[in-house]
Design a protein around this motif. Structure first.
Motif, PDB file in Angstrom:
ATOM      1  N   ASN A  47      -3.607  -3.420   5.021  1.00  0.00           N
ATOM      2  CA  ASN A  47      -2.508  -2.531   5.421  1.00  0.00           C
ATOM      3  C   ASN A  47      -1.170  -3.260   5.367  1.00  0.00           C
ATOM      4  OD1 ASN A  47      -4.247  -0.385   5.896  1.00  0.00           O
ATOM      5  ND2 ASN A  47      -4.584  -0.957   8.042  1.00  0.00           N
ATOM      6  N   TYR A  48      -1.160  -4.512   5.805  1.00  0.00           N
ATOM      7  CA  TYR A  48       0.076  -5.298   5.755  1.00  0.00           C
ATOM      8  C   TYR A  48       0.533  -5.504   4.315  1.00  0.00           C
ATOM      9  CZ  TYR A  48       3.240  -9.271   6.368  1.00  0.00           C
ATOM     10  OH  TYR A  48       4.321 -10.110   6.325  1.00  0.00           O
ATOM     11  N   ALA A  49      -0.419  -5.846   3.433  1.00  0.00           N
ATOM     12  CA  ALA A  49      -0.074  -6.033   2.024  1.00  0.00           C
ATOM     13  C   ALA A  49       0.438  -4.733   1.408  1.00  0.00           C
ATOM     14  CB  ALA A  49      -1.291  -6.535   1.246  1.00  0.00           C
ATOM     15  N   ASN A  54       4.941  -1.531  -0.662  1.00  0.00           N
ATOM     16  CA  ASN A  54       5.765  -0.315  -0.597  1.00  0.00           C
ATOM     17  C   ASN A  54       7.213  -0.646  -0.270  1.00  0.00           C
ATOM     18  OD1 ASN A  54       3.512   1.238  -1.148  1.00  0.00           O
ATOM     19  ND2 ASN A  54       3.068   1.656   1.000  1.00  0.00           N
ATOM     20  N   LEU A  55       7.408  -1.608   0.625  1.00  0.00           N
ATOM     21  CA  LEU A  55       8.773  -2.014   0.967  1.00  0.00           C
ATOM     22  C   LEU A  55       9.470  -2.627  -0.245  1.00  0.00           C
ATOM     23  CD1 LEU A  55      10.892  -2.394   3.236  1.00  0.00           C
ATOM     24  CD2 LEU A  55       9.891  -4.659   3.641  1.00  0.00           C
ATOM     25  N   SER A  56       8.760  -3.486  -0.961  1.00  0.00           N
ATOM     26  CA  SER A  56       9.346  -4.104  -2.147  1.00  0.00           C
ATOM     27  C   SER A  56       9.668  -3.059  -3.209  1.00  0.00           C
ATOM     28  CB  SER A  56       8.379  -5.161  -2.702  1.00  0.00           C
ATOM     29  OG  SER A  56       8.885  -5.729  -3.889  1.00  0.00           O
ATOM     30  N   LYS A  57       8.757  -2.102  -3.382  1.00  0.00           N
ATOM     31  CA  LYS A  57       8.983  -1.045  -4.370  1.00  0.00           C
ATOM     32  C   LYS A  57      10.154  -0.149  -3.970  1.00  0.00           C
ATOM     33  CE  LYS A  57       6.548   2.722  -6.705  1.00  0.00           C
ATOM     34  NZ  LYS A  57       5.258   3.474  -6.803  1.00  0.00           N
ATOM     35  N   TYR A  87       3.688 -12.224  -2.486  1.00  0.00           N
ATOM     36  CA  TYR A  87       3.290 -12.565  -1.115  1.00  0.00           C
ATOM     37  C   TYR A  87       2.273 -11.545  -0.590  1.00  0.00           C
ATOM     38  CZ  TYR A  87       3.926 -13.527   3.902  1.00  0.00           C
ATOM     39  OH  TYR A  87       3.730 -13.834   5.223  1.00  0.00           O
ATOM     40  N   ALA A  88       2.535 -10.272  -0.866  1.00  0.00           N
ATOM     41  CA  ALA A  88       1.591  -9.233  -0.453  1.00  0.00           C
ATOM     42  C   ALA A  88       0.259  -9.402  -1.162  1.00  0.00           C
ATOM     43  CB  ALA A  88       2.178  -7.854  -0.741  1.00  0.00           C
ATOM     44  N   GLY A  89       0.303  -9.812  -2.420  1.00  0.00           N
ATOM     45  CA  GLY A  89      -0.933 -10.028  -3.158  1.00  0.00           C
ATOM     46  C   GLY A  89      -1.808 -11.096  -2.524  1.00  0.00           C
ATOM     47  N   GLN A  90      -1.207 -12.108  -1.937  1.00  0.00           N
ATOM     48  CA  GLN A  90      -1.983 -13.163  -1.284  1.00  0.00           C
ATOM     49  C   GLN A  90      -2.687 -12.644  -0.030  1.00  0.00           C
ATOM     50  OE1 GLN A  90      -2.587 -16.022  -2.812  1.00  0.00           O
ATOM     51  NE2 GLN A  90      -1.405 -14.993  -4.396  1.00  0.00           N
ATOM     52  N   HIS A  91      -2.062 -11.718   0.658  1.00  0.00           N
ATOM     53  CA  HIS A  91      -2.732 -11.128   1.822  1.00  0.00           C
ATOM     54  C   HIS A  91      -3.889 -10.226   1.382  1.00  0.00           C
ATOM     55  CE1 HIS A  91      -0.193 -12.473   5.195  1.00  0.00           C
ATOM     56  NE2 HIS A  91       0.766 -12.515   4.293  1.00  0.00           N
ATOM     57  N   GLU A  92      -3.756  -9.637   0.212  1.00  0.00           N
ATOM     58  CA  GLU A  92      -4.895  -8.902  -0.338  1.00  0.00           C
ATOM     59  C   GLU A  92      -6.030  -9.859  -0.677  1.00  0.00           C
ATOM     60  OE1 GLU A  92      -3.207  -6.884  -3.619  1.00  0.00           O
ATOM     61  OE2 GLU A  92      -2.455  -5.190  -2.425  1.00  0.00           O
ATOM     62  N   VAL A  93      -5.670 -11.048  -1.168  1.00  0.00           N
ATOM     63  CA  VAL A  93      -6.692 -12.061  -1.457  1.00  0.00           C
ATOM     64  C   VAL A  93      -7.421 -12.463  -0.169  1.00  0.00           C
ATOM     65  CG1 VAL A  93      -7.043 -14.438  -2.250  1.00  0.00           C
ATOM     66  CG2 VAL A  93      -5.523 -12.922  -3.514  1.00  0.00           C
ATOM     67  N   ILE A  94      -6.671 -12.585   0.934  1.00  0.00           N
ATOM     68  CA  ILE A  94      -7.301 -12.907   2.222  1.00  0.00           C
ATOM     69  C   ILE A  94      -8.343 -11.852   2.576  1.00  0.00           C
ATOM     70  CG2 ILE A  94      -6.895 -13.068   4.709  1.00  0.00           C
ATOM     71  CD1 ILE A  94      -4.268 -14.397   4.154  1.00  0.00           C
TER      72      ILE A  94
END
Length: 573
Positions: A47-49, A54-57, A87-94
């Motif tokens: 959800n954070y990612a 969405n914020l970046s977009k 950065y969001a992609g890394q949280h998806e990796v987590i």
């Protein structure tokens, strides 16, 4: 002594079977609780990612804001948005690693440990039931022995009573004696049976408490220790999942720091000046208008009636001529095509950008025309591949498009010449004329009424005046450029790469070349969309081969040129 030899093992709790069963069940419940915790954490990361993306977009520059990229602080912010996307992609990796490395593994292990625990406690209950059954049988043997002993004692007492009585017959005494002996024999058999079964029970009981139950409890203990060890490994993995992405997140943050340090305030200020400078000269001093001169004249009815209209007209003309350019109201209607509503410098930039766009369109149409012309030549030489006449409508349409674009380019070149303060004349050809337009000797120039044929009036309006200076100059230049292209065709074209023939090809038609499978050739012209590639075997042998018959290896420089060219054309389309 036996328990001391066992050490710190669960066999010492052999009388706590039910408590151990509850404890192991609580341990499994704890693993499931931890699995649920990690699952909720992974959902939070997803959800954070998603929110970061969405914020970046949301704050990505719109198409109308693309001009803002010329400022370093705008580019820094846009780069920050891209870094935040990574950065969001890394949280998806987590979240993905927690799902695969922790949640999936613990879910599978929980099912395994439940099955193993069930088997162990099933064996324990079975052993307990067996011991309890033996105990019940031992108790039965004991009660039988006790009963037989009492019966033998009563029979013995009856015999002694009968033997002492003188009135009893000898037969009755003998019968009582035999009954007493029989009861003693039964008691003796019961004693032996009870003694034998007691020995057996003690042996089974010792085996139960010192062998069977300890083995079962040791297995349960090993299972529990493995569960605890697995919990520790999961907690370690939980930390490693976060630690693995820290270097990449650090690079994202370093990237934001670098773009922040690349901001150049002075360069951005220069960009503002370059974007908004008008090219106007500052206005001169405003002259003093002395309205008190009329007071010195002799006032009369004639002079009053005659002078008032003249003064009004004079004032209106002066106020009209003295309007300063910073205070001119902008026209809020549709902007004119020649950008005459803009200051000179801004108008020059807009016109130059428009000319560049038209030149790109002309180049695109020319590439399509060349490709269709080559295709038509192939169809003429190989009728089985297609009808040559089917290409003519498209060629005619492209010719019309090129003619219109050339006329439009000529029109904007005239306006650009006006802005730069020079009109094109025979002795001074315009240097900003489109090269693509000059090289089109196959397309005759078209007369157009444009601002190039206009003269500016003092109040900023335009008057149409016929002029053919540009056209008279363009025609000889196009002829010269055509000769230059003819000379260039006779020269040997440079190679842009190599190719390997995948299949044999018999080049029987004019313009083609035969190749054999596996042959290496030089590439001198890439496929332009017609399905043919121009290759060379040596300085004398060259021709076209089907693109699908060869595997092309372009040089690095050629790859860059063609890749940029494709991007360039795709952006135009």
């Amino acid at each position: 002594m036996v328990e001391e030899k066992m050490g710190e093992c669960w066999s010492q709790t052999k009388d706590q079977f039910d408590n151990l069963e509850k404890h192991t069940q609580w341990g499994i419940d704890f693993v499931e609780k931890y699995t649920k915790f990690v699952k909720e954490r992974s959902e939070i990361e997803l959800n954070y990612a998603r929110q970061i993306r969405n914020l970046s977009k949301k704050y990505q520059p719109k198409k109308k804001e693309e001009d803002d990229n010329k400022y370093t602080w705008c580019r820094a912010f846009h780069s920050t948005l891209n870094e935040m996307n990574d950065y969001a992609g890394q949280h998806e990796v987590i979240a993905e690693n927690m799902m695969s490395q922790i949640i999936a593994e613990l879910t599978r292990y929980t099912q395994e440990i439940k099955t193993e625990r069930k088997a162990h406690f099933h064996d324990g209950r079975k052993a307990q039931q067996q011991v309890e059954a033996s105990w019940k049988q031992l108790e039965a043997c004991k009660r039988k022995f006790e009963r037989d002993c009492k019966e033998a004692d009563r029979a013995q007492q009856y015999f002694e009573k009968m033997d002492a009585d003188i009135n009893v017959t000898k037969a009755d005494v003998e019968k009582a004696r035999q009954q007493a002996q029989m009861r003693h024999q039964m008691a003796s058999d019961s004693k032996n049976e009870y003694s034998s079964y007691l020995q057996k029970f003690n042996q089974e009981q010792n085996e139960h408490y010192y062998t069977i139950i300890p083995n079962i409890f040791q297995k349960i203990q090993a299972m529990e220790e493995k569960r605890i060890e697995r919990m520790g490994e999961s907690l370690k993995t939980y930390a490693e999942v976060d630690r693995q992405i820290l270097p990449i997140i650090g690079k994202c943050l370093d990237g934001i720091t670098q773009v922040a340090e690349s901001i150049e305030p002075k360069n951005d200020s220069s960009q503002v000046i370059e974007s908004y400078k008008s090219g106007f000269e500052p206005p001169g001093d405003v002259e003093f208008e002395d309205y008190g001169q009329a007071m010195k004249r002799t006032v009369s009815e004639t002079s009053l009636t005659n002078s008032r209209p003249d003064n009004k007209a004079d004032r209106s003309s002066k106020s009209k001529s003295k309007t300063l350019w910073p205070f001119i109201k902008k026209n809020k209607g549709a902007n004119p095509e020649d950008f005459s509503h803009l200051p000179p410098e801004q108008r020059r930039k807009k016109l130059q950008a428009k000319i560049d766009d038209i030149n790109k369109d002309i180049q695109k149409e020319m590439d399509q025309r060349d490709a269709l012309t080559k295709m038509k030549e192939v169809y003429i030489k190989n009728p089985q591949m297609g009808d040559p006449n089917s290409v003519d409508p498209r060629l005619a349409e492209i010719a019309q498009n090129i003619e219109k674009l050339q006329a439009e380019a000529q029109k904007f070149e005239g306006w650009l010449a006006e802005v730069e303060g020079r009109m094109p004349v025979k002795s001074d050809p315009p240097k900003r004329m489109s090269v693509l337009y000059e090289t089109q000797n196959s397309m005759p120039p078209t007369n157009n009424n444009c601002a190039q044929d206009r003269e500016s009036s003092p109040d900023g309006s335009y008057t149409e005046e016929p002029s053919s200076e540009v056209q008279s100059k363009v025609q000889p230049e196009t002829a010269e450029s055509g000769d230059e292209f003819d000379d260039a065709d006779e020269e040997i074209q440079p190679t842009i790469g190599t190719c390997k023939a995948l299949y044999p090809f018999d080049g029987v038609n004019e313009g083609t070349i035969s190749v054999t499978e596996g042959e290496l050739l030089y590439v001198i012209e890439e496929d332009k969309g017609d399905g043919w590639t121009r290759v060379r075997r040596n300085e004398e042998e060259e021709g076209y081969v089907p693109t699908s018959y060869v595997e092309v290896f372009l040089d690095s420089n050629a790859k860059d040129v063609f890749s940029w060219r494709r991007v360039f054309l795709s952006e135009d389309s």
